[in-house]
Design a protein around this motif. Structure first.
Motif, PDB file in Angstrom:
ATOM      1  N   GLU A 127      -7.979   3.132  -2.545  1.00 31.20           N
ATOM      2  CA  GLU A 127      -8.303   3.279  -3.963  1.00 31.20           C
ATOM      3  C   GLU A 127      -7.169   2.710  -4.800  1.00 31.20           C
ATOM      4  OE1 GLU A 127     -10.731   7.486  -3.280  1.00 31.20           O
ATOM      5  OE2 GLU A 127      -9.165   7.361  -4.801  1.00 31.20           O
ATOM      6  N   LEU A 137      -6.408  10.181  -1.990  1.00 32.25           N
ATOM      7  CA  LEU A 137      -7.589   9.568  -2.605  1.00 32.25           C
ATOM      8  C   LEU A 137      -8.274  10.522  -3.575  1.00 32.25           C
ATOM      9  CD1 LEU A 137     -10.431  10.707  -1.154  1.00 32.25           C
ATOM     10  CD2 LEU A 137      -9.586   9.321   0.727  1.00 32.25           C
ATOM     11  N   LEU A 139     -11.672   9.702  -5.061  1.00 28.32           N
ATOM     12  CA  LEU A 139     -13.116   9.565  -5.197  1.00 28.32           C
ATOM     13  C   LEU A 139     -13.735  10.951  -5.052  1.00 28.32           C
ATOM     14  CD1 LEU A 139     -15.573   7.554  -5.426  1.00 28.32           C
ATOM     15  CD2 LEU A 139     -15.702   7.718  -2.936  1.00 28.32           C
ATOM     16  N   THR A 154     -13.702   5.089  -7.799  1.00 23.98           N
ATOM     17  CA  THR A 154     -13.535   3.675  -7.468  1.00 23.98           C
ATOM     18  C   THR A 154     -12.829   3.511  -6.128  1.00 23.98           C
ATOM     19  OG1 THR A 154     -13.360   3.106  -9.813  1.00 23.98           O
ATOM     20  CG2 THR A 154     -12.530   1.482  -8.247  1.00 23.98           C
ATOM     21  N   LYS A 155     -13.298   2.575  -5.336  1.00 25.34           N
ATOM     22  CA  LYS A 155     -12.601   2.097  -4.145  1.00 25.34           C
ATOM     23  C   LYS A 155     -12.227   0.637  -4.390  1.00 25.34           C
ATOM     24  CE  LYS A 155     -13.116   5.716  -1.385  1.00 25.34           C
ATOM     25  NZ  LYS A 155     -11.962   6.462  -0.838  1.00 25.34           N
TER      26      LYS A 155
END
Length: 378
Positions: A127, A137, A139, A154-155
């Protein structure tokens, strides 16, 4: 009693030789017809259905992939066609969580296409604020009240994005803090709310950003258990890290052979380059470092296949030494060639661009050193 040191069997050496020939004669022309930054589906199909090489990554009988097989495969392909190596590796990285942790229904639906090179898969872990620190992360997987979740966030720097047919996605479901609150999901590329865009990168294969706008996922999309996704990611990376080293060794070997050939035929100051002590010593150093990296990669892979302790440390050591070695060997080969190796289209110019990224992805060099140091005190 004689103790036999680690070495490859004659059958393995013969297989590697055939793979190098296949890479140069079959896969290289397909790669040259592809476009940088786009999927090369004909190349992937050749690796899959046509030649069956992806079956070594996803054995049809359901057994686990051999880490040593994967290393020999990646090193041999990289020697003659880095694009073929990378296409195979990305399918393996994205699909291995499915092969290892997926349900029978998930595997039945997706694995035949992935192993055949018809279905493109991506590994969506990194990310914008969580590259090397995967446990950070963000997400978000928010419960939807019906037993499923909505993915938002978002990645980025995701290989094969935004063109893959399906992604292994790691999201924070929040069962606990840090690594213990991450779940792995299998998300089709056409799922509602999932969009993406390509990134302009120093890479011949596609790399992109994925955006999740309340993308729906259910219990049927979970790989493994909720909250256990970080383990899915780390087990996958422990399998693939030695083979990233193998990719690097393949590039180093190719650069070394180019330097040996050039030094043998090139004359300067009244003699061949190979007879100049400064060049001869460079060649000796390149060869020694390449062989040392190869042996460490093979040892790490064999340890993984045996189920030995200390796999994380061994895998990190193999990736660290091999990728740093490849950078040195390719750079030195360019120096021995001089300006000719900087011409667009020269094999070393291609390797010079390719060799840099493996020192960053799947855990940067600095991360590997941190893993090794931590494991030494475990």
């Amino acid at each position: 009693m004689t103790t036999r040191a680690f070495c490859l069997e004659p059958e393995q050496l013969d297989w590697c030789a055939r793979l190098r020939t296949l890479a140069a004669e079959r896969f290289r022309p397909l790669a040259e017809h592809g476009a940088d930054g786009r999927l090369n589906r004909p190349l992937l199909a050749a690796l899959g259905t046509e030649r069956g090489l992806l079956d070594r990554v996803f054995p049809p009988d359901g057994t686990a992939a051999s880490a040593l097989d994967l290393c020999l495969l990646r090193e041999s392909l990289a020697h003659g066609c880095t694009e073929a190596e990378t296409a195979l590796a990305l399918q393996g990285l994205g699909g291995s969580p499915l092969a290892q942790f997926g349900t029978a229904g998930q595997r039945e639906r997706w694995l035949p296409g992935i192993a055949g090179g018809r279905t493109v898969v991506g590994f969506a872990l990194s990310e914008p604020g969580a590259g090397s620190d995967a446990a950070a992360l963000e997400l978000a997987a928010t419960p939807d009240g019906g037993g499923g979740w909505r993915l938002t966030g978002t990645k980025t720097w995701i290989s094969n994005a935004p063109y893959a047919d399906v992604y292994t996605v790691f999201a924070r479901t929040g069962e606990a803090a840090g690594a213990r609150g991450v779940t792995a999901f299998l998300v089709p590329g056409d799922r509602a709310g999932l969009t993406g865009e390509p990134l302009e990168m120093l890479s011949p294969h596609p790399i992109g950003t994925l955006r999740f706008d309340e993308v729906p996922v259910t219990a049927a999309d979970v790989l493994g258990e909720p909250g256990a996704g970080f383990g899915v990611a780390m087990r996958t990376l422990n399998l693939f890290r030695p083979s990233v080293g193998a990719f690097a060794v393949g590039m180093a070997q190719s650069a070394l052979e180019a330097a040996l050939a050039h030094a043998d035929r090139r004359t300067a100051f009244g003699g061949r380059l190979r007879d100049m002590q400064s060049v001869a010593h460079q060649l000796a150093e390149m060869a020694t470092r390449t062989e040392a990296a190869r042996l460490l990669v093979h040892a790490a892979a064999a340890a993984y296949d045996r189920g030995d302790d200390g796999i994380a440390r061994r895998a990190a050591m193999a990736k660290l030494l091999a990728t740093e070695t490849a950078q040195y060997v390719v750079d030195t080969a360019v120096q021995i060639h001089g300006a000719t190796a900087l011409q667009r289209g020269h094999p070393l110019e291609h390797l010079y661009r390719e060799v840099r990224a493996p020192r960053i992805y799947e855990g940067a060099t600095e991360v590997q050193r941190s893993i090794i140091a931590k494991e030494l005190y475990r």
